[in-house]
Design an enzyme around this catalytic site. Structure first.
Site, short mmCIF file in Angstrom:
data_model
loop_
_atom_site.label_atom_id
_atom_site.label_comp_id
_atom_site.label_asym_id
_atom_site.label_seq_id
_atom_site.Cartn_x
_atom_site.Cartn_y
_atom_site.Cartn_z
N TYR A 143 0.81 -1.22 0.00
CA TYR A 143 0.00 0.00 0.00
C TYR A 143 0.85 1.27 0.00
O TYR A 143 0.45 2.28 -0.57
CB TYR A 143 -0.92 0.04 1.24
CG TYR A 143 -2.17 -0.76 1.09
CD1 TYR A 143 -2.13 -2.15 1.01
CD2 TYR A 143 -3.41 -0.14 1.05
CE1 TYR A 143 -3.29 -2.89 0.88
CE2 TYR A 143 -4.58 -0.87 0.93
CZ TYR A 143 -4.51 -2.24 0.84
OH TYR A 143 -5.66 -2.97 0.72
N LYS A 190 3.88 -15.21 4.07
CA LYS A 190 4.18 -16.04 2.89
C LYS A 190 5.69 -16.23 2.89
O LYS A 190 6.40 -15.84 1.94
CB LYS A 190 3.65 -15.32 1.62
CG LYS A 190 3.73 -16.13 0.36
CD LYS A 190 2.74 -17.30 0.29
CE LYS A 190 3.00 -18.12 -0.96
NZ LYS A 190 2.22 -19.37 -0.99
N ASP A 222 -1.97 -18.47 2.06
CA ASP A 222 -2.88 -19.28 1.22
C ASP A 222 -3.55 -20.36 2.06
O ASP A 222 -4.75 -20.61 1.96
CB ASP A 222 -2.14 -19.88 0.00
CG ASP A 222 -0.79 -20.51 0.34
OD1 ASP A 222 -0.32 -20.37 1.49
OD2 ASP A 222 -0.21 -21.16 -0.55
N ASP A 246 -6.05 -7.15 4.47
CA ASP A 246 -7.17 -6.59 3.70
C ASP A 246 -8.01 -7.74 3.14
O ASP A 246 -9.23 -7.78 3.27
CB ASP A 246 -6.62 -5.72 2.57
CG ASP A 246 -7.73 -5.15 1.70
OD1 ASP A 246 -8.72 -4.66 2.26
OD2 ASP A 246 -7.60 -5.21 0.46
N ASP A 250 -11.85 -9.40 4.64
CA ASP A 250 -13.08 -9.51 3.84
C ASP A 250 -13.59 -10.95 3.87
O ASP A 250 -14.77 -11.21 4.01
CB ASP A 250 -12.81 -9.13 2.37
CG ASP A 250 -13.21 -7.69 2.07
OD1 ASP A 250 -13.09 -6.84 2.99
OD2 ASP A 250 -13.63 -7.40 0.94
#
Ligand code: IPM
Ligand code: MG
Length: 357
Positions: A143, A190, A222, A246, A250
């Protein structure tokens, strides 16, 4: 707390103004009971500010936010401003607000309300009892990293950068929060691919030594995405970097039945921003259809974290539960046999229930 707290109110776009309205009226109800002292000052923000002042986060709103103890925010964005250039998009105003206030810790609880099980998209046996807190790093990663577009417009890049102190401070907050809950923290990264994730994992493990009571585990993002659908009840507190947070927040919002139920807080060491997780939902804006409960629950988070008034926060949460028990539902959480109500009616029902406590 005896000082008068200064709250900046940024209603924003779409359904933002109408859900904020209901949250403020609920706040007003608890104000008397708990002798809360606060002032509200409104600022323009997002698309509404682009229309009025040519930019999403004008200086006067910046000054207001910086002079406040907390910012209460609705939602921003909408198709009307999709065409404007990147720096002037409403979303860039939100990123700039986060940066200005140094809000590095984003707390996103995802709780499954038992009353909403019937209409939840996932099976009851999967989501029953789910109560997760996602702690998302909010000022780093892709970001805010270097980004660019080649002069011919045919190539682009965004970089993910994290420094040791940036990782340490967010992991520390997550560990503190985990210590106040079930002593269970999952750090998501990750690390099999990303250098920043390897740093993240190392720092997380190191910081966790100061919290021997908290069990820390590491999960690849993942795998975490899969586990959130497969067995979400295994999680308590999750800490992760900006973009993973983020996306995962969701995804986790589905566990609660609807995005319309989920509040959030973004914190620095001195400032705070409270907002519902859902966006501006321009398709239903101004139609008295939006679910105000996420905004109302965000007000409860503000009472807990900024006002340090746990009783007032718990009262609001209990009132929301009671209204759901009574079968009132906005369209996003409606199921057979329940009473469909609008934004105002839902807000008023929570406020009325509070008066009965
Ligand atoms: C969120 C939103 C924002 C983000 C957008 C609107 C910039 O998706 O708060 O999760 O990506 O952080
Ligand atoms: Mg998001």
């Amino acid at each position: 707390m005896s000082e008068t707290l200064k709250i900046a109110v940024l209603r924003g776009d779409g359904v933002g103004p109408e859900v904020v309205e209901q949250a403020l009226s609920v706040l007003e109800k608890v104000k008397k009971k708990y002798a809360l002292k606060y002032t509200l000052r409104e600022g323009i923000f997002g698309g509404a500010a682009i229309d009025a002042a040519g930019e999403p986060f004008p200086q006067e709103t910046r000054d207001l936010a910086q002079a406040s103890d907390a910012v209460f925010f609705g939602a921003i964005g909408g198709p009307k401003w999709d065409g404007v250039k990147a720096e002037l998009r409403p979303e860039s105003g939100l990123l700039s607000l986060r940066k200005t206030l140094g809000l590095y810790a984003n707390l996103r609880p995802a709780k499954c309300w038992s009353q909403l099980m019937a209409q939840a998209p996932l099976k009851e046996r999967v989501i029953a009892g789910v109560d997760i807190l996602i702690v998302r790093e909010l000022l780093g990663g892709a970001y805010f990293g270097k980004k660019g577009l080649s002069s011919d417009g045919q190539a682009a890049y965004d970089t993910i950068e994290y420094s040791e102190p940036e990782v340490r401070r967010i992991v520390k907050i997550a560990l503190e929060l985990a210590a106040g809950r079930k002593n269970k923290l999952t750090s998501v990264d990750k690390a099999n691919v990303l250098e920043t994730s390897r740093l993240w994992r190392k720092v997380a493990a190191d910081e966790a030594k100061a919290f021997p009571q908290v069990s820390l585990s590491h999960l690849y993002v993942d795998n975490c995405a899969m586990q959130l659908c497969l067995n979400p009840a295994q999680f308590d507190v999750i800490v992760t970097e900006n973009m993973f947070g983020d996306i995962l927040s969701d995804q986790a919002s589905v566990l609660g039945g609807s995005m319309g139920m989920l509040p959030s807080a973004s914190l620095s060491d001195k400032a705070a921003l409270y907002e519902p997780i859902h966006g501006s939902a321009p398709d239903i804006a101004g139609q008295n259809k939006a679910n105000p409960l996420a905004a109302i629950l965000s007000a409860a988070m503000m009472l807990r974290l900024t006002f340090k008034n746990e009783s007032a926060a718990a009262d609001i949460e209990r009132a929301v539960g009671a209204v759901l028990d009574a079968g009132l539902r906005t369209a996003d959480i409606w199921s057979e046999g329940c009473k469909l109500v609008g934004t105002k009616e839902m807000g008023a029902a929570v406020a009325d229930t509070l008066s009965s406590f």
